[in-house]
Write a protein that holds these residues in place. Sequence first.
Motif, PDB file in Angstrom:
ATOM      1  N   GLN A  19      26.129  34.028  48.473  1.00  0.00           N
ATOM      2  CA  GLN A  19      25.913  35.284  47.741  1.00  0.00           C
ATOM      3  C   GLN A  19      26.972  35.522  46.677  1.00  0.00           C
ATOM      4  O   GLN A  19      26.663  35.921  45.548  1.00  0.00           O
ATOM      5  CB  GLN A  19      25.892  36.466  48.720  1.00  0.00           C
ATOM      6  CG  GLN A  19      25.556  37.792  48.050  1.00  0.00           C
ATOM      7  CD  GLN A  19      24.188  37.771  47.393  1.00  0.00           C
ATOM      8  OE1 GLN A  19      23.201  37.413  48.031  1.00  0.00           O
ATOM      9  NE2 GLN A  19      24.117  38.146  46.120  1.00  0.00           N
ATOM     10  N   SER A  20      28.236  35.303  47.020  1.00  0.00           N
ATOM     11  CA  SER A  20      29.299  35.585  46.049  1.00  0.00           C
ATOM     12  C   SER A  20      29.199  34.669  44.829  1.00  0.00           C
ATOM     13  O   SER A  20      29.470  35.097  43.699  1.00  0.00           O
ATOM     14  CB  SER A  20      30.678  35.421  46.695  1.00  0.00           C
ATOM     15  OG  SER A  20      30.812  34.133  47.273  1.00  0.00           O
ATOM     16  N   ASP A  23      26.459  35.942  42.762  1.00  0.00           N
ATOM     17  CA  ASP A  23      26.927  37.123  42.031  1.00  0.00           C
ATOM     18  C   ASP A  23      27.735  36.711  40.797  1.00  0.00           C
ATOM     19  O   ASP A  23      27.632  37.351  39.732  1.00  0.00           O
ATOM     20  CB  ASP A  23      27.770  38.009  42.933  1.00  0.00           C
ATOM     21  CG  ASP A  23      26.952  38.692  44.029  1.00  0.00           C
ATOM     22  OD1 ASP A  23      25.713  38.741  43.895  1.00  0.00           O
ATOM     23  OD2 ASP A  23      27.562  39.143  45.019  1.00  0.00           O
ATOM     24  N   THR A 296      41.407  35.804  46.111  1.00  0.00           N
ATOM     25  CA  THR A 296      40.258  35.620  45.220  1.00  0.00           C
ATOM     26  C   THR A 296      40.414  36.366  43.893  1.00  0.00           C
ATOM     27  O   THR A 296      39.474  36.429  43.107  1.00  0.00           O
ATOM     28  CB  THR A 296      38.962  36.107  45.892  1.00  0.00           C
ATOM     29  OG1 THR A 296      39.041  37.523  46.107  1.00  0.00           O
ATOM     30  CG2 THR A 296      38.724  35.403  47.220  1.00  0.00           C
ATOM     31  N   THR A 300      37.245  36.894  41.187  1.00  0.00           N
ATOM     32  CA  THR A 300      36.432  38.103  41.114  1.00  0.00           C
ATOM     33  C   THR A 300      36.825  38.997  39.944  1.00  0.00           C
ATOM     34  O   THR A 300      35.961  39.675  39.365  1.00  0.00           O
ATOM     35  CB  THR A 300      36.540  38.898  42.416  1.00  0.00           C
ATOM     36  OG1 THR A 300      37.912  39.260  42.654  1.00  0.00           O
ATOM     37  CG2 THR A 300      36.038  38.072  43.591  1.00  0.00           C
ATOM     38  N   THR A 319      36.423  32.677  48.213  1.00  0.00           N
ATOM     39  CA  THR A 319      35.477  33.483  47.443  1.00  0.00           C
ATOM     40  C   THR A 319      34.150  33.609  48.184  1.00  0.00           C
ATOM     41  O   THR A 319      33.557  34.692  48.261  1.00  0.00           O
ATOM     42  CB  THR A 319      35.250  32.850  46.059  1.00  0.00           C
ATOM     43  OG1 THR A 319      36.503  32.777  45.356  1.00  0.00           O
ATOM     44  CG2 THR A 319      34.271  33.663  45.234  1.00  0.00           C
ATOM     45  N   GLY A 323      34.927  37.116  48.890  1.00  0.00           N
ATOM     46  CA  GLY A 323      35.019  37.563  47.507  1.00  0.00           C
ATOM     47  C   GLY A 323      33.929  38.580  47.178  1.00  0.00           C
ATOM     48  O   GLY A 323      32.776  38.406  47.561  1.00  0.00           O
ATOM     49  N   GLU A 324      34.315  39.619  46.460  1.00  0.00           N
ATOM     50  CA  GLU A 324      33.352  40.653  46.057  1.00  0.00           C
ATOM     51  C   GLU A 324      33.305  40.720  44.538  1.00  0.00           C
ATOM     52  O   GLU A 324      34.303  41.033  43.878  1.00  0.00           O
ATOM     53  CB  GLU A 324      33.748  42.011  46.636  1.00  0.00           C
ATOM     54  CG  GLU A 324      33.692  42.058  48.163  1.00  0.00           C
ATOM     55  CD  GLU A 324      33.985  43.436  48.704  1.00  0.00           C
ATOM     56  OE1 GLU A 324      34.148  44.379  47.890  1.00  0.00           O
ATOM     57  OE2 GLU A 324      34.057  43.579  49.940  1.00  0.00           O
ATOM     58  N   VAL A 325      32.151  40.401  43.981  1.00  0.00           N
ATOM     59  CA  VAL A 325      31.956  40.373  42.534  1.00  0.00           C
ATOM     60  C   VAL A 325      31.129  41.584  42.144  1.00  0.00           C
ATOM     61  O   VAL A 325      30.070  41.843  42.729  1.00  0.00           O
ATOM     62  CB  VAL A 325      31.239  39.074  42.107  1.00  0.00           C
ATOM     63  CG1 VAL A 325      31.024  39.035  40.603  1.00  0.00           C
ATOM     64  CG2 VAL A 325      32.024  37.853  42.587  1.00  0.00           C
TER      65      VAL A 325
END
Length: 383
Positions: A19-20, A23, A296, A300, A319, A323-325
Amino acid sequence: MNTPVSPRIPQPDSLTPPQSVSDLEQAGTSVWLDDLSRDRIESGNLADVIENKGVVGVTTNPAIFAKAMSQGTAYDAQINELSEKKVPAGSAVFAMAIDDVRAACDVFAPIFEATEGKDGRVSLEVDPRLASDREATVAQAKDLAGAVERDNLMVKIPASEECLPAITDVLGAGISVNVTLIFSVARYRQVMQAFVDGIKLAESNGHDISKIHSVASFFVSRVDSEIDKRLDTIGSDAANQLKGKAGIANARMAYAAFQDILVNNPEWKTLEDKGGRIQRPLWASTSVKNPDYPDTMYVTELAGPNTVNTMPEDTLDATIDHGEVHGDALAPNVDSAQQIFHDLDEIGIDLGDVWEVLEDEGVQKFVDSWDELLQTISLQLNK
């Protein structure tokens, strides 16, 4: 000289990026792996990171090859063959690196085709000892491109002042280029102009400019390492508040320069209308050196359109894990980035000296890795 390898070749429709990474792709960032070895290729690991971790390109440098070729047994058979033929160490290193890069190019070929050359790229660097020699850099870049003989190769050329004309020359010869070791926005602006001049030259030389791609490798974490050291020397509360902020701010200002020099520039638009492919900023040196910082943050916080992030696998795994994008982290944050550099200047950081030190050290680190590798291979050739 080809070492027989039969690497597994993933197909684009079989990819399942986490998913990251998806993103990041949605934000406009391509994920490349900053590592390559024969073990990765022959074991199927390179195919695995493409299929399961969303990797769509690879970068290499002398330090990466020094690590790969000095460990394990993957190169032993080729070293023995080269030894029997009395091949000198420098030529042997390139023979092995070229075989690895050619095989990696084949692994990435379907991605290269599916993205029309944007991704699926593998980078191979010229001898770092040539960083002050334009003619020798151009000659070796052409030799490497001819030896690898794959359209998805990118030849890496350092952004030293002496090599800026070499970037133009090599692009003008129709060869895709990864410009490396960029630390300052001022130097990055010179690199982008060298790129534009190179595409113009390629067009005048009769090359199909739609086939020529380029990235500009802007180093991130080393900026924080150098500036944080100087902030520690100052030692004030104001200085401590600025630690860990320069690297990302510098990259964001570089992105603003990219928008100015390329994206919104009528001169580039004219070339783009003729098929020219924009040179993307590539964020390099994205592993965090200070364990107190989020692992990260150089990924990000640098997501955005028309960018590449090349990272070691540990950073990629971090990540993927947490990791949050949140979309474009570049263009909306230019003003705050400029303020950070205003504050650094006010507090007494000599930024001109920072850039000079980082560029000199960057080249020297690659030269040292190269020299160490040559010594190791020379010993193995002469057993």
